[in-house]
Design a protein around this motif. Structure first.
Motif, mmCIF file in Angstrom:
data_model
loop_
_atom_site.group_PDB
_atom_site.id
_atom_site.type_symbol
_atom_site.label_atom_id
_atom_site.label_comp_id
_atom_site.label_asym_id
_atom_site.label_seq_id
_atom_site.Cartn_x
_atom_site.Cartn_y
_atom_site.Cartn_z
ATOM 1 N N ARG A 1 0.821 -1.203 0.000
ATOM 2 C CA ARG A 1 0.000 0.000 0.000
ATOM 3 C C ARG A 1 0.857 1.256 0.000
ATOM 4 N NH1 ARG A 1 -2.226 -3.283 3.970
ATOM 5 N NH2 ARG A 1 -4.141 -4.349 3.322
ATOM 6 N N GLY A 2 0.314 2.296 -0.629
ATOM 7 C CA GLY A 2 1.016 3.567 -0.682
ATOM 8 C C GLY A 2 1.988 3.622 -1.847
ATOM 9 N N PRO A 3 2.649 4.764 -2.055
ATOM 10 C CA PRO A 3 3.559 4.927 -3.185
ATOM 11 C C PRO A 3 4.608 3.818 -3.243
ATOM 12 C CG PRO A 3 3.180 7.031 -2.111
ATOM 13 C CD PRO A 3 2.542 5.994 -1.246
ATOM 14 N N ALA A 4 4.610 3.081 -4.361
ATOM 15 C CA ALA A 4 5.535 1.957 -4.536
ATOM 16 C C ALA A 4 6.445 2.171 -5.731
ATOM 17 C CB ALA A 4 4.740 0.661 -4.703
ATOM 18 N N SER A 5 6.651 3.425 -6.116
ATOM 19 C CA SER A 5 7.411 3.714 -7.325
ATOM 20 C C SER A 5 8.862 3.285 -7.221
ATOM 21 C CB SER A 5 7.324 5.212 -7.652
ATOM 22 O OG SER A 5 5.989 5.600 -7.884
ATOM 23 N N VAL A 6 9.441 3.227 -6.017
ATOM 24 C CA VAL A 6 10.825 2.793 -5.859
ATOM 25 C C VAL A 6 10.986 1.361 -6.356
ATOM 26 C CG1 VAL A 6 12.575 2.164 -4.145
ATOM 27 C CG2 VAL A 6 11.450 4.381 -4.019
ATOM 28 N N VAL A 7 9.981 0.522 -6.143
ATOM 29 C CA VAL A 7 10.056 -0.881 -6.536
ATOM 30 C C VAL A 7 9.444 -1.114 -7.907
ATOM 31 C CG1 VAL A 7 9.505 -3.247 -5.831
ATOM 32 C CG2 VAL A 7 9.928 -1.499 -4.094
ATOM 33 N N TYR A 8 8.329 -0.417 -8.227
ATOM 34 C CA TYR A 8 7.545 -0.767 -9.407
ATOM 35 C C TYR A 8 7.420 0.331 -10.457
ATOM 36 C CZ TYR A 8 6.129 -4.740 -6.572
ATOM 37 O OH TYR A 8 6.134 -5.880 -5.799
ATOM 38 N N GLY A 9 7.915 1.519 -10.197
ATOM 39 C CA GLY A 9 7.836 2.572 -11.186
ATOM 40 C C GLY A 9 6.549 3.371 -11.116
ATOM 41 N N SER A 10 6.224 4.059 -12.216
ATOM 42 C CA SER A 10 5.116 5.002 -12.237
ATOM 43 C C SER A 10 3.771 4.282 -12.214
ATOM 44 C CB SER A 10 5.206 5.872 -13.488
ATOM 45 O OG SER A 10 4.304 6.948 -13.427
ATOM 46 N N GLY A 11 2.759 4.986 -11.682
ATOM 47 C CA GLY A 11 1.409 4.453 -11.655
ATOM 48 C C GLY A 11 1.108 3.611 -10.445
ATOM 49 N N THR A 12 1.757 3.917 -9.300
ATOM 50 C CA THR A 12 1.608 3.067 -8.113
ATOM 51 C C THR A 12 1.467 3.882 -6.832
ATOM 52 O OG1 THR A 12 4.022 2.911 -7.930
ATOM 53 C CG2 THR A 12 2.917 1.174 -9.169
ATOM 54 N N VAL A 13 0.953 5.105 -6.920
ATOM 55 C CA VAL A 13 0.832 5.936 -5.719
ATOM 56 C C VAL A 13 -0.163 5.344 -4.728
ATOM 57 C CG1 VAL A 13 -0.057 8.166 -4.895
ATOM 58 C CG2 VAL A 13 1.652 8.094 -6.716
ATOM 59 N N GLY A 14 -1.233 4.709 -5.211
ATOM 60 C CA GLY A 14 -2.208 4.111 -4.309
ATOM 61 C C GLY A 14 -1.732 2.797 -3.720
ATOM 62 N N ALA A 15 -1.230 1.906 -4.563
ATOM 63 C CA ALA A 15 -0.768 0.586 -4.121
ATOM 64 C C ALA A 15 -0.260 -0.175 -5.330
ATOM 65 C CB ALA A 15 -1.889 -0.200 -3.435
ATOM 66 N N THR A 16 0.358 -1.329 -5.065
ATOM 67 C CA THR A 16 0.724 -2.271 -6.117
ATOM 68 C C THR A 16 0.327 -3.672 -5.676
ATOM 69 O OG1 THR A 16 2.599 -0.916 -6.815
ATOM 70 C CG2 THR A 16 2.566 -3.204 -7.555
ATOM 71 N N ILE A 17 -0.318 -4.398 -6.571
ATOM 72 C CA ILE A 17 -0.711 -5.789 -6.329
ATOM 73 C C ILE A 17 0.235 -6.681 -7.103
ATOM 74 C CG2 ILE A 17 -2.549 -7.480 -6.694
ATOM 75 C CD1 ILE A 17 -4.462 -4.944 -6.455
#
Length: 690
Positions: free
Chosen positions: A143-159
Motif C-alpha cells: 500500500r502507498g507509493p511503490a514507485s521505488v520498486v515498481y515505477g510510475s502508476g503506483t501511488v495508491g498501491a501495487t498488487i
C-alpha cells in the motif's frame, strides 16, 4: 481526522509478549489451517528487493496465500485481493476488469498490477493479466507509493502475484468445481525433477459459466510453465512460458434511474447478441541468478510479453423509466496489439549490517490502437425484455495510431541494520519514458520524454522479538493517462507527484494466538489535471488531492479450533484543488469510486475433519462523479464455505456466495450506469493432492 500518535501505537504494542518463536514448527493441515497468521516472518519480495521480511519492512503490506484463496473460494485475483484491508474493486469491461481503489486513489494509473515483481505496461487504461488466482503461491498488496520498486502508476498501491516455484519434491494438485449458473472449473498443477539438475512447475486452469444475466456467458483458460536448472548451489537458471485466453462477461453495467439502482433490471444485459470481449496474453521469461561470493549476487531477467485485446460492444445505456425503454449508443469496436520486450539487471550486496540492491530496467513497448471512432450507431430497446440485435456502426474500424516507447529505470535500495533493534530502509529510483506516437489517420506525430523520481526512507524498531514499530516517508509518481498511449493533448503534461507519511505496528501474539497490524497514513498528490482559472476551457496541471486514514488487520486463534481473520480501513479522501468544465470548483469533494470505509471478516470453526467458514464484506458508499451528486450505495455481502477432509489427499468444499442475494453496485460506468455485483451462487469443489 485526528492523528494517532506513535506513542499510542507503542502502548498498544507493549501488550504483546516479550518473546516470539522465530520459526514455527510444521503444521499438519486438516480441513484447514489451525494457526492464524499474516505472514509477518516471510520474506517480502513484493515490498522490497532487499529481502527484508514483512515484519522488518517499514511499510504496510498484506498477503493472501493459496490456502486462504481455496478456503474462501476466491478463484480470481480480483476476488482474492479485495478481501485485503482497504481494497475495493472498480473493474469493468473497459479497463480489463482489473482495476482497484485503495487509500483514496483509483484506477490503472494509480494502482499497479505485477507478476513476480514484473509489470506489463498499461495501454489505454487496461489491465487484464494476471486474472485467475490458480498457480500463485500468494498475492501481495503493497500500500502507498511503490514507485521505488515498481515505477510510475503506483501511488495508491501495487498488487503483485507471486508464482508457485518448481520443486525437486514431486507433487501434484487438482481442483474440480461445478456450480450454479452452469459454472465449471478445473485446475491442475505439479512439480517434479528432470534429471540431476532440472526441476519444473506446470499449472493449467480453465473455467466457464453461463452467467446470471442474459448474455452472461464467460470462459477462460491459461497455462503456466517454469523450468529450473541448478548446476550447483550458487547458480540457477529459469525459463518461464505462459499463455492465457479470456472471454469475460460482455456486460457494461445496468442503467440507473436518476442515480438509483433498479433492482428489477438486475438480470438484464443491454449489449448486442454478437458482442465480443477477448483478451489473449503470451509471456516468455528467462532468469539467471549467480551467487558470486559471500557478499555479491547477480540477477538478470529478460522477457517478452504480448497482449492482444478486442472489444466489439454497445457500451452506453440511458434509461427512460416513463417509457420503459433503454436508449443505446456508442457502438464501439477497439483492438489493442501490444508487445513488450525488456530486461532487468540487478546486483545484491550483503554485509554484516547491510542488504542492498542496485539495478537497471529497460523495456521496449510497441502498441497499436484500432477503433471505429466516433462510434456511431443508436437503438432503443425494452428495459424489461430487450431485443439485443446485432452490432452495426456506420464508422469503419481502422488502425488509428502506433506508439513506440522506451522505458528505463535506475534504482538502489539498502536495508541497514545499524543496531540490534533498529533497521533503516532507504531507496531511490529514477524513471525515464521516451514515447513516440505515429498517427495513422489524422493529426500530428509527436515525441515526448517523461522523467520521474521516487524515494522512500523508513525506520523499523524491534520493540521485542514479536513486535515492530515503523515509520516511513515516501514519494512516487503517477501519469495523467497511460504513458504508452498518451495523445497530443496529454503530451504537454508531466507526471503527477505523490507523497506519503505512514506509521504503524506489526505484532505476533503469544502462544500462537495470531498476528495483527495497524497503519496510519496520509498521501498528498499534486499536479493532477484541472482547469485554468483564467480560461476554464483549457486543461492544465496544478490540481491536488489528499487522503488520510487508518488500516487494521488481524488473524487470530482465540480458542482451539477457532480462527478469525479480519480487517478494517477508514479514510478521508478529498480534492484540495480541482476545477472542472465551466470553472466549477470541486474542492472538498470526494474522488469517484472511493469508499471511506471497507471491512472484511472471516470466522472458521474446525470440527474434526470438517471446517465451517462464514465471511462478510462491507464497502461504504461511493460517488460516480466528482460533483458527488450520484451515489453508489454501500453494501454488505455474506459468504460461507463448508469443507470436509475426506482423507489426506481429498477435500470437498461447498461454497456459497452472496447468501442474502444482495443487489449492489461494485462500480460505475459513467454516471448513468452501475456495474452490479453477482447474485447468490453455490459451488461444489473437489481439491486433490498427490
Amino acid at each position: 481526522m485526528a492523528r494517532l500518535p506513535l506513542a499510542v501505537i507503542a502502548a498498544l504494542a507493549s501488550l504483546g509478549p516479550a518473546h516470539a518463536e522465530t520459526e514455527l514448527a510444521p503444521v499438519e493441515v486438516t480441513a484447514g489451517r489451525d494457526v492464524a497468521s499474516l505472514g509477518l516472518d516471510q520474506a517480502s519480495s513484493s515490498g522490497s528487493r532487499t529481502g527484508v521480511t514483512a515484519r522488518e519492512l517499514p511499510a504496510s503490506i498484506e498477503s493472501v496465500d493459496s490456502l486462504t484463496v481455496q478456503e474462501r473460494g476466491d478463484y480470481t485475483i480480483m476476488d482474492a485481493i479485495t478481501r485485503a484491508a482497504g481494497v475495493s474493486g472498480v473493474g469493468s469491461g473497459g479497463n480489463g476488469a482489473m482495476s482497484f481503489s485503495t487509500r483514496g486513489f483509483t484506477g490503472t494509473n494509480s494502482v499497479g498490477l505485477a507478476e513476480d515483481g514484473m509489470r506489463l505496461s498499461t495501454g489505454s487504461g487496461t489491465q487484464n493479466y494476471p486474472n485467475d488466482s490458480w498457480g500463485y503461491e500468494r498475492i501481495d498488496v503493497l500500500r502507498g507509493p511503490a514507485s521505488v520498486v515498481y515505477g510510475s502508476g503506483t501511488v495508491g498501491a501495487t498488487i503483485n502475484a507471486v508464482r508457485k516455484a518448481p520443486s525437486r519434491n514431486a507433487s501434484a494438485e487438482a481442483l474440480f468445481g461445478i456450480g450454479s449458473d452452469g459454472t465449471g472449473r478445473i485446475g491442475l498443477g505439479g512439480s517434479g525433477t528432470l534429471g540431476e539438475i532440472a526441476s519444473f512447475r506446470v499449472d493449467a486452469y480453465a473455467h466457464t459459466t453461463d452467467g446470471q444475466r442474459d448474455l452472461g456467458n464467460a470462459s477462460g483458460s491459461k497455462l503456466m510453465t517454469t523450468l529450473r536448472l541448478q548446476p550447483n548451489s550458487d547458480l540457477r537458471f529459469e525459463l518461464l512460458a505462459d499463455y492465457s485466453k479470456q472471454k469475460p462477461e460482455r456486460y457494461w453495467g445496468t442503467p440507473n434511474d436518476k442515480g438509483r439502482i433498479v433492482s428489477s433490471l438486475r438480470d438484464e444485459n443491454y449489449n448486442v447478441s454478437d458482442a465480443i470481449i477477448s483478451y489473449e496474453d503470451k509471456r516468455l521469461r528467462g532468469r539467471v541468478e549467480w551467487q558470486a561470493n559471500d557478499w555479491l549476487s547477480l540477477r538478470d531477467e529478460v522477457y517478452y510479453f504480448e497482449a492482444n485485446r478486442h472489444w466489439k460492444n454497445v457500451e452506453q445505456y440511458s434509461l427512460n423509466a416513463a417509457a420503459g425503454t433503454v436508449d443505446r449508443s456508442d457502438y464501439l469496436e477497439i483492438r489493442h496489439n501490444m508487445d513488450q520486450t525488456g530486461n532487468r539487471l540487478e546486483a545484491g550486496i550483503r554485509s554484516d549490517r547491510h542488504r542492498g540492491v542496485v539495478g537497471w530496467e529497460v523495456a521496449q513497448v510497441n502498441f497499436r490502437h484500432s477503433n471505429n471512432s466516433p462510434y456511431g450507431g443508436t437503438s432503443t430497446v425494452s428495459a424489461a425484455d430487450p431485443a439485443h440485435g446485432t452490432w452495426s456502426s456506420p464508422d469503419p474500424t481502422l488502425a488509428k495510431f502506433d506508439t513506440r516507447s522506451t522505458l528505463q529505470a535506475f534504482y538502489a535500495e539498502d536495508a541497514w541494520q545499524f543496531a540490534d533493534k533498529w533497521l533503516l530502509l532507504a531507496g531511490i529510483r529514477h524513471d525515464v519514458a521516451d514515447v513516440s506516437r505515429h498517427e495513422l489517420v489524422s493529426g500530428s506525430d509527436f515525441a515526448k520524454t517523461l522523467h520521474g523520481n521516487a524515494w522512500r526512507l523508513g525506520l523499523t524498531y524491534r520493540l521485542n522479538p514479536a513486535t515492530s514499530l515503523y515509520a516511513q516517508a515516501s514519494a512516487g509518481h503517477d501519469p495523467v493517462t497511460s504513458i504508452i498511449t498518451m495523445n497530443l493533448s496529454n503530451s504537454k503534461f508531466t507526471l503527477t507527484k505523490g507523497r506519503q507519511v505512514e506509521t504503524g505496528v506489526k505484532q505476533s501474539l503469544g502462544n500462537g494466538r495470531g498476528e495483527w497490524t495497524a497503519a496510519l497514513f496520509r498521501i498528498d498528490k499534486d499536479d493532477i489535471i484541472t482547469r485554468d482559472p483564467a480560461n476554464p476551457a483549457l486543461s492544465v496541471q496544478g490540481g491536488s488531492q489528499h487522503s488520510q486514514g487508518i488500516e487494521l488487520s488481524a488473524a487470530l486463534t482465540p480458542w482451539k479450533n477457532w480462527r478469525v481473520e479480519g480487517n478494517y480501513a477508514v479514510l478521508r479522501a478529498r480534492y484540495d484543488e480541482l476545477l472542472e468544465a465551466g470553472g466549477v470548483d470541486r474542492a472538498g469533494k470526494r474522488p469517484t469510486d472511493v469508499p471511506e470505509q471497507v471491512a472484511n471478516l472471516w470466522l472458521h470453526r474446525l470440527i474434526g475433519p470438517v471446517q465451517a467458514s462464514l465471511g462478510g464484506r462491507y464497502v461504504g458508499k461511493r460517488y460516480a462523479d466528482n460533483a458527488n451528486s450520484v451515489t453508489l450505495p454501500g453494501y454488505a455481502v455474506a459468504d460461507a464455505a463448508l469443507a470436509w477432509k475426506y482423507d489426506s489427499q481429498t477435500t470437498l468444499r461447498l461454497i456459497g456466495r452472496n447468501l442474502t442475494d444482495k443487489v449492489y453496485a461494485t462500480t460505475s460506468y459513467g454516471s448513468q450506469q452501475f456495474v452490479l455485483g453477482q447474485g447468490r451462487s453455490v459451488e461444489l469443489v473437489a481439491e486433490l493432492k498427490f
